[in-house]
Design an enzyme around this catalytic site. Structure first.
Site, mmCIF file in Angstrom:
data_model
loop_
_atom_site.group_PDB
_atom_site.id
_atom_site.type_symbol
_atom_site.label_atom_id
_atom_site.label_comp_id
_atom_site.label_asym_id
_atom_site.label_seq_id
_atom_site.Cartn_x
_atom_site.Cartn_y
_atom_site.Cartn_z
ATOM 1 N N ARG A 198 0.786 -1.232 0.000
ATOM 2 C CA ARG A 198 0.000 0.000 0.000
ATOM 3 C C ARG A 198 0.823 1.290 0.000
ATOM 4 N NH1 ARG A 198 -5.185 -0.118 3.772
ATOM 5 N NH2 ARG A 198 -3.710 -0.032 5.475
ATOM 6 N N ASP A 199 2.128 1.220 -0.029
ATOM 7 C CA ASP A 199 2.909 2.465 -0.100
ATOM 8 C C ASP A 199 4.220 2.237 -0.864
ATOM 9 O OD1 ASP A 199 3.331 5.151 0.261
ATOM 10 O OD2 ASP A 199 4.142 4.970 2.288
ATOM 11 N N ILE A 200 4.115 1.588 -2.024
ATOM 12 C CA ILE A 200 5.294 1.396 -2.869
ATOM 13 C C ILE A 200 5.665 2.732 -3.507
ATOM 14 C CG2 ILE A 200 6.145 0.308 -4.991
ATOM 15 C CD1 ILE A 200 6.085 -1.593 -2.654
ATOM 16 N N ASN A 256 10.566 4.037 -0.351
ATOM 17 C CA ASN A 256 10.419 2.793 0.400
ATOM 18 C C ASN A 256 11.108 1.618 -0.289
ATOM 19 O OD1 ASN A 256 9.023 3.809 2.593
ATOM 20 N ND2 ASN A 256 7.013 3.515 1.643
#
Length: 562
Positions: free
Chosen positions: A387-389, A393
């Site tokens: 959910r936060d590529i 990250n």
């Protein structure tokens, strides 16, 4: 307090030449019991078919071994479904390979007990009964034909068909519950009234089981008689609930400085100081470097933030792969504050490389994309949606290995995500459907991976930069070759397919996108231009209305001129 139960089992051959029933019990140690639970099974090999006993035993043994080898991030039902389908394929393969075992099959009734809940899996005509508050209830349905002369002919069994259809039920455990799993050689010879009386009469599950099998044969039973009885003495906590309890008992540490010590670790430097979290490089007494992650002291009383940190630790512990940093297995008693420790890797994030002016080559992006999709594929197989590529990250180590960071907002079906975290992420990397309220899924991760590759190549965003709290309109993406004409058509096609506005037009899985990157120009992807009617997001009747309006204007003009 963990789940506590007592067991009793009995299996008698009766008048048959051999016992084709098989009882399986697995009660792992405390840590594994909290995560995977206990398994209780009774299988009844199909009588009259060769290999019935072998099918019953090997099905129980296969399920017992394979269930505990499944990822801890899988739900109990998903894990059971996976291993039961594998067991069904094994039984079918044995029947096809060895003529003397043709027709081998078995029934199976199974209970998985974990924390405060049970999961029931059932196929065939073995049965599970529950005695609760002196009331007896049958929890399973026999899979036999309804006609009286066919009431012992199975419609479903392990090894009967290529696709195994299993009944699943989930419910809450209560202290004092008694569950009895039995073969048809018992319930067919004993009435439910007698079964109820036996479960009420004896004090221990072992005496209950022995009485039931003996009574079945005394009543003229002609089949093997097997019973497994379990009594719930105390219910436990859900495995994740145990970790949440730690959040209330462990304080968030004060801000640390270089040289400070905490539970055997010495702070070397502050790595990251954000609005929510603190990351420190720490060294243990042996001189090894690690990363310690905790919350900002101001969030010490914020329960949701504590849960998010524990969620990240719980998931990361269960991802054993070179694609993510590994978590040190520290118990609650080994730390005096709320934090977790992971391995340290020299290197930088892709965002840091961009900020330092690094120029990513076409081959470099293709390699990064393959490594990223391998990592995403591994996470998705564990039922984890990141959910936060984004470049910030994704870490590239000095060992040339790519690692995915920050599982703090990752979604897993076994955990309850607070409503305030329903769709976190960085707006420029969030898929269009997320702005309409849809919960992030694997398709959203694939979209973010495509935007990441696009941004690394061009330092731009395909749909323009999106600010927080903005409600963007997604039109046609700008092709990356507009900014870098040397981008090959095959790579552009892969990226455009990944960032398609409609999820149905994206890659279905991370593995599919990985294959497209690996095949490269050998199997290029053709991305057709979006028709004007789709680009304008107008449905057909709206276009007809517009055309009708223009036609009427034209007719009025002609009439006036004439």
């Amino acid at each position: 307090m963990g789940l506590v139960f007592t067991l009793g089992e009995s299996s008698l051959t009766g008048p048959r030449p051999r016992n084709e029933d098989y009882i399986g019990v697995v009660t792992p140690a405390d840590a594994q019991l909290a995560i995977k639970g206990a398994l209780l099974m009774v299988a009844d090999g199909v009588s009259g078919a060769a290999g019935g006993a072998e099918a019953a035993e090997m099905t129980v043994r296969t399920v017992s071994a394979d269930y505990y080898a499944t990822p801890d991030t899988w739900t109990v039902q998903h894990a059971l479904e996976t291993v039961l389908q594998a067991a069904n394929r094994w039984v079918l393969s044995q029947a096809q390979r060895r003529k003397q075992l043709a027709g081998m099959a078995t029934t199976l009734s199974l209970l998985a007990l974990r924390g405060q809940r049970y999961v029931l899996a059932h196929v065939g005509d073995t049965r599970i009964y529950r005695l609760r508050a002196q009331a007896l209830e049958r929890l399973t349905t026999d899979h036999v034909w309804d006609k009286p002369d066919l009431r012992h002919v199975l419609k479903r069994a392990v090894g009967l068909d290529a696709h195994l259809s299993v009944d699943y039920t989930e419910g809450l455990l209560q202290a004092g519950d008694i569950y009895a799993i039995m073969s048809d050689g018992v319930w067919d010879a004993i009435s439910e009234a007698d079964l109820h009386k036996a479960l009420m009469l004896y004090n221990t599950p072992q005496l209950m089981a022995e009485h039931l099998t003996a009574a079945a044969l005394e009543n003229g039973g002609q089949d093997n008689a097997s019973v497994l009885v379990v009594r719930i003495e105390e219910t436990g906590q859900d495995h994740y609930t145990d970790m949440l309890a730690d959040a209330e008992s462990l304080p968030v540490p004060a801000k640390l400085q270089a040289g400070d010590r905490i539970d055997g670790f010495t702070v070397a430097k502050v790595i990251h100081d954000s609005r929510l979290s603190m990351l420190y490089q720490v060294r243990n007494d042996a001189g090894q470097l690690f990363v310690l992650k905790t919350l900002q002291p101001a969030l010490a009383s914020d329960k949701e933030s504590c849960q998010a940190l524990l969620n990240e630790e719980w998931l990361a512990k269960r991802v054993v792969s070179q694609c993510v940093p590994q978590i040190l297995p520290l118990s609650k008693h080994q730390r005096s504050a709320l934090y977790y420790v992971m391995t340290w890797h020299e290197g930088a994030t892709l965002e840091q490389r961009l900020e330092a002016g690094h120029h990513f080559t076409i081959n470099g992006i293709a390699n990064i994309g393959q490594d990223l999709l391998r990592g995403l594929s591994m996470l998705h197989r564990l039922n984890i949606v990141h959910r936060d590529i984004k470049p910030g990250n994704i870490h590239m180590g000095s060992d040339k290995r790519l690692r995915i960071l920050d599982l703090g907002v990752a979604l897993n079906t076994t955990l309850v995500i607070p409503e305030s975290m329903e769709n976190p992420g960085t707006p420029c990397y969030m898929a269009p459907e997320l702005f309409d309220g849809k919960l992030a899924d694997r398709q959203a991760d694939i979209y973010a991976a495509g935007v990441t590759l696009y941004h690394l190549l061009t330092r731009k965003y395909p749909y323009g930069e999106i600010e927080p709290f903005q409600s963007p309109r997604f039109g046609e993406p700008v092709r990356p070759s507009r900014y870098r004409p040397e981008i090959p058509a095959w790579l552009e096609g892969v990226i455009l397919k990944a960032i398609a506005r409609d999820p149905k037009n994206r890659f279905e899985t991370a593995e599919e996108m990985l294959l497209a990157l690996e095949h490269g120009e050998l199997k290029p992807i053709h991305i057709p231009r979006t028709p004007l009617i789709a680009r304008a997001r107008l449905v057909k009747w709206q276009w007809l209305a517009i055309m009708s309006f223009l036609l009427n204007i034209l007719l009025i003009y002609v009439l006036l001129v004439s």
